[in-house]
Design a protein around this motif. Sequence first.
Motif, PDB file in Angstrom:
ATOM      1  N   GLY A 130       0.800  -1.225   0.000  1.00 45.48           N
ATOM      2  CA  GLY A 130       0.000   0.000   0.000  1.00 45.48           C
ATOM      3  C   GLY A 130       0.829   1.270   0.000  1.00 45.48           C
ATOM      4  N   GLY A 131       0.235   2.307  -0.536  1.00 44.64           N
ATOM      5  CA  GLY A 131       0.827   3.629  -0.465  1.00 44.64           C
ATOM      6  C   GLY A 131       1.928   3.926  -1.455  1.00 44.64           C
ATOM      7  N   PHE A 132       2.114   3.102  -2.473  1.00 48.95           N
ATOM      8  CA  PHE A 132       3.140   3.421  -3.454  1.00 48.95           C
ATOM      9  C   PHE A 132       2.511   3.574  -4.826  1.00 48.95           C
ATOM     10  CE2 PHE A 132       3.007  -1.179  -3.663  1.00 48.95           C
ATOM     11  CZ  PHE A 132       3.151  -1.458  -5.006  1.00 48.95           C
ATOM     12  N   GLU A 133       3.217   4.324  -5.700  1.00 52.65           N
ATOM     13  CA  GLU A 133       2.720   4.598  -7.043  1.00 52.65           C
ATOM     14  C   GLU A 133       3.590   3.976  -8.124  1.00 52.65           C
ATOM     15  OE1 GLU A 133       0.676   8.762  -7.206  1.00 52.65           O
ATOM     16  OE2 GLU A 133       2.641   8.976  -6.215  1.00 52.65           O
ATOM     17  N   GLY A 134       4.639   3.278  -7.718  1.00 49.25           N
ATOM     18  CA  GLY A 134       5.522   2.647  -8.686  1.00 49.25           C
ATOM     19  C   GLY A 134       6.622   1.888  -7.986  1.00 49.25           C
ATOM     20  N   ILE A 135       7.441   1.239  -8.791  1.00 53.20           N
ATOM     21  CA  ILE A 135       8.582   0.479  -8.286  1.00 53.20           C
ATOM     22  C   ILE A 135       9.839   1.055  -8.924  1.00 53.20           C
ATOM     23  CG2 ILE A 135       9.683  -1.784  -8.173  1.00 53.20           C
ATOM     24  CD1 ILE A 135       6.856  -2.981  -8.408  1.00 53.20           C
ATOM     25  N   LEU A 136      10.804   1.389  -8.089  1.00 55.16           N
ATOM     26  CA  LEU A 136      12.061   1.955  -8.566  1.00 55.16           C
ATOM     27  C   LEU A 136      13.094   0.841  -8.604  1.00 55.16           C
ATOM     28  CD1 LEU A 136      13.465   4.527  -9.439  1.00 55.16           C
ATOM     29  CD2 LEU A 136      14.001   4.972  -7.042  1.00 55.16           C
ATOM     30  N   GLY A 137      13.548   0.491  -9.817  1.00 59.39           N
ATOM     31  CA  GLY A 137      14.468  -0.625  -9.986  1.00 59.39           C
ATOM     32  C   GLY A 137      15.706  -0.279 -10.795  1.00 59.39           C
ATOM     33  N   TYR A 138      16.233  -1.290 -11.458  1.00 58.53           N
ATOM     34  CA  TYR A 138      17.537  -1.277 -12.113  1.00 58.53           C
ATOM     35  C   TYR A 138      17.823  -0.094 -13.041  1.00 58.53           C
ATOM     36  CZ  TYR A 138      21.604  -2.838 -14.715  1.00 58.53           C
ATOM     37  OH  TYR A 138      22.830  -2.907 -15.301  1.00 58.53           O
ATOM     38  N   PRO A 139      16.928   0.329 -13.922  1.00 61.45           N
ATOM     39  CA  PRO A 139      17.308   1.419 -14.837  1.00 61.45           C
ATOM     40  C   PRO A 139      17.809   2.678 -14.120  1.00 61.45           C
ATOM     41  CG  PRO A 139      15.328   0.374 -15.623  1.00 61.45           C
ATOM     42  CD  PRO A 139      15.601  -0.199 -14.245  1.00 61.45           C
ATOM     43  N   PHE A 140      17.314   2.944 -12.919  1.00 60.66           N
ATOM     44  CA  PHE A 140      17.800   4.080 -12.137  1.00 60.66           C
ATOM     45  C   PHE A 140      18.960   3.662 -11.235  1.00 60.66           C
ATOM     46  CE2 PHE A 140      17.757   6.754  -8.311  1.00 60.66           C
ATOM     47  CZ  PHE A 140      17.886   8.015  -8.872  1.00 60.66           C
ATOM     48  N   LEU A 141      18.786   2.572 -10.500  1.00 60.58           N
ATOM     49  CA  LEU A 141      19.769   2.152  -9.494  1.00 60.58           C
ATOM     50  C   LEU A 141      21.114   1.776 -10.096  1.00 60.58           C
ATOM     51  CD1 LEU A 141      17.455  -0.017  -7.223  1.00 60.58           C
ATOM     52  CD2 LEU A 141      18.028   2.410  -7.021  1.00 60.58           C
ATOM     53  N   SER A 142      21.126   1.334 -11.337  1.00 60.84           N
ATOM     54  CA  SER A 142      22.358   0.852 -11.977  1.00 60.84           C
ATOM     55  C   SER A 142      23.438   1.919 -12.090  1.00 60.84           C
ATOM     56  CB  SER A 142      22.041   0.299 -13.366  1.00 60.84           C
ATOM     57  OG  SER A 142      21.562   1.332 -14.212  1.00 60.84           O
ATOM     58  N   ARG A 143      23.107   3.146 -11.874  1.00 61.99           N
ATOM     59  CA  ARG A 143      24.064   4.246 -11.983  1.00 61.99           C
ATOM     60  C   ARG A 143      24.827   4.497 -10.684  1.00 61.99           C
ATOM     61  NH1 ARG A 143      20.274   4.722 -15.702  1.00 61.99           N
ATOM     62  NH2 ARG A 143      20.438   6.207 -17.395  1.00 61.99           N
ATOM     63  N   TYR A 144      24.475   3.777  -9.619  1.00 60.43           N
ATOM     64  CA  TYR A 144      24.964   4.106  -8.280  1.00 60.43           C
ATOM     65  C   TYR A 144      25.482   2.908  -7.507  1.00 60.43           C
ATOM     66  CZ  TYR A 144      22.296   8.226  -9.409  1.00 60.43           C
ATOM     67  OH  TYR A 144      21.814   9.332 -10.053  1.00 60.43           O
ATOM     68  N   ARG A 145      26.290   3.243  -6.480  1.00 56.91           N
ATOM     69  CA  ARG A 145      26.546   2.319  -5.387  1.00 56.91           C
ATOM     70  C   ARG A 145      25.458   2.645  -4.374  1.00 56.91           C
ATOM     71  NH1 ARG A 145      31.443   3.651  -7.106  1.00 56.91           N
ATOM     72  NH2 ARG A 145      31.587   5.483  -5.779  1.00 56.91           N
ATOM     73  N   VAL A 146      24.631   1.677  -4.079  1.00 55.32           N
ATOM     74  CA  VAL A 146      23.459   1.875  -3.241  1.00 55.32           C
ATOM     75  C   VAL A 146      23.708   1.200  -1.892  1.00 55.32           C
ATOM     76  CG1 VAL A 146      20.993   1.406  -3.009  1.00 55.32           C
ATOM     77  CG2 VAL A 146      21.961   1.886  -5.278  1.00 55.32           C
ATOM     78  N   THR A 147      23.671   1.979  -0.826  1.00 47.64           N
ATOM     79  CA  THR A 147      23.867   1.429   0.506  1.00 47.64           C
ATOM     80  C   THR A 147      22.569   1.589   1.293  1.00 47.64           C
ATOM     81  OG1 THR A 147      26.218   1.950   0.472  1.00 47.64           O
ATOM     82  CG2 THR A 147      25.230   1.550   2.633  1.00 47.64           C
ATOM     83  N   VAL A 148      22.088   0.469   1.814  1.00 48.24           N
ATOM     84  CA  VAL A 148      20.845   0.453   2.584  1.00 48.24           C
ATOM     85  C   VAL A 148      21.176   0.194   4.040  1.00 48.24           C
ATOM     86  CG1 VAL A 148      18.611  -0.665   2.898  1.00 48.24           C
ATOM     87  CG2 VAL A 148      19.549  -0.382   0.588  1.00 48.24           C
ATOM     88  N   ASP A 149      20.736   1.100   4.905  1.00 47.35           N
ATOM     89  CA  ASP A 149      20.918   0.972   6.349  1.00 47.35           C
ATOM     90  C   ASP A 149      19.520   0.938   6.973  1.00 47.35           C
ATOM     91  OD1 ASP A 149      21.313   1.367   9.093  1.00 47.35           O
ATOM     92  OD2 ASP A 149      23.051   2.664   8.782  1.00 47.35           O
ATOM     93  N   TYR A 150      19.074  -0.264   7.316  1.00 44.46           N
ATOM     94  CA  TYR A 150      17.723  -0.421   7.868  1.00 44.46           C
ATOM     95  C   TYR A 150      17.582   0.237   9.238  1.00 44.46           C
ATOM     96  CZ  TYR A 150      16.069  -3.564   4.216  1.00 44.46           C
ATOM     97  OH  TYR A 150      15.651  -4.091   3.014  1.00 44.46           O
ATOM     98  N   ARG A 151      18.646   0.217  10.045  1.00 46.51           N
ATOM     99  CA  ARG A 151      18.537   0.808  11.374  1.00 46.51           C
ATOM    100  C   ARG A 151      18.313   2.314  11.279  1.00 46.51           C
ATOM    101  NH1 ARG A 151      23.560   1.128  13.928  1.00 46.51           N
ATOM    102  NH2 ARG A 151      23.473   3.230  13.181  1.00 46.51           N
ATOM    103  N   GLU A 152      19.065   2.968  10.385  1.00 48.38           N
ATOM    104  CA  GLU A 152      18.923   4.414  10.197  1.00 48.38           C
ATOM    105  C   GLU A 152      17.767   4.760   9.260  1.00 48.38           C
ATOM    106  OE1 GLU A 152      20.774   6.981  11.562  1.00 48.38           O
ATOM    107  OE2 GLU A 152      21.800   5.530  12.832  1.00 48.38           O
ATOM    108  N   LYS A 153      17.241   3.746   8.578  1.00 48.98           N
ATOM    109  CA  LYS A 153      16.195   3.931   7.560  1.00 48.98           C
ATOM    110  C   LYS A 153      16.628   4.942   6.511  1.00 48.98           C
ATOM    111  CE  LYS A 153      12.270   2.418  10.240  1.00 48.98           C
ATOM    112  NZ  LYS A 153      10.976   2.753  10.803  1.00 48.98           N
TER     113      LYS A 153
END
Length: 166
Positions: A130-153
């Motif tokens: 719920g509450g989302f309007e789309g999914i953000l995936g590879y075509p955008f993310l592929s340009r970056y080093r993506v770091t996910v920190d769940y504790r800091e959100k």
Amino acid sequence: DYAGILGYTFLSRFVTTLDYPGQSVRFSPVPPPGAKKGAGADSVPFDLVNGAMLVKAQVNGKPVRFLFDTGSAEILILPKAAQRLGLAISVSPDDPSVGFARLDPLALGAAVAGALPAVVHSWPSERQIGGFEGILGYPFLSRYRVTVDYREKTITLEPGGKAAKP
């Protein structure tokens, strides 16, 4: 070919960096609160809903709430959001319920990319999150080093050099 999916239950125990241009994944111990981010990095907050990350982005200068999905090969826009954003949609000749659009630009924090291909289609699972309007995936993310920190959100996006071809 794969045997399973690593998701929230596993990933939330680490700070996970997906280096798309470098084609590597790193699992690090959770750092102390307030640890420094990499140079040139931009962190954006996310909301955690049933183990899924939701981020606020901009498409064509308008706000969009995306499901942030590091495993998605596409960017998906739900039909109502595509209409609200005024996207030009090309309908698939094989399936009229599927459309295609270009997002130009898409911004997540200070990270901005243009001419990104997106699929316009409904997603039956949206009621579970719920509450989302789309999914953000590879075509955008592929340009970056993506770091996910769940504790800091937070999600940190560091430019990764070469951009993937759409």
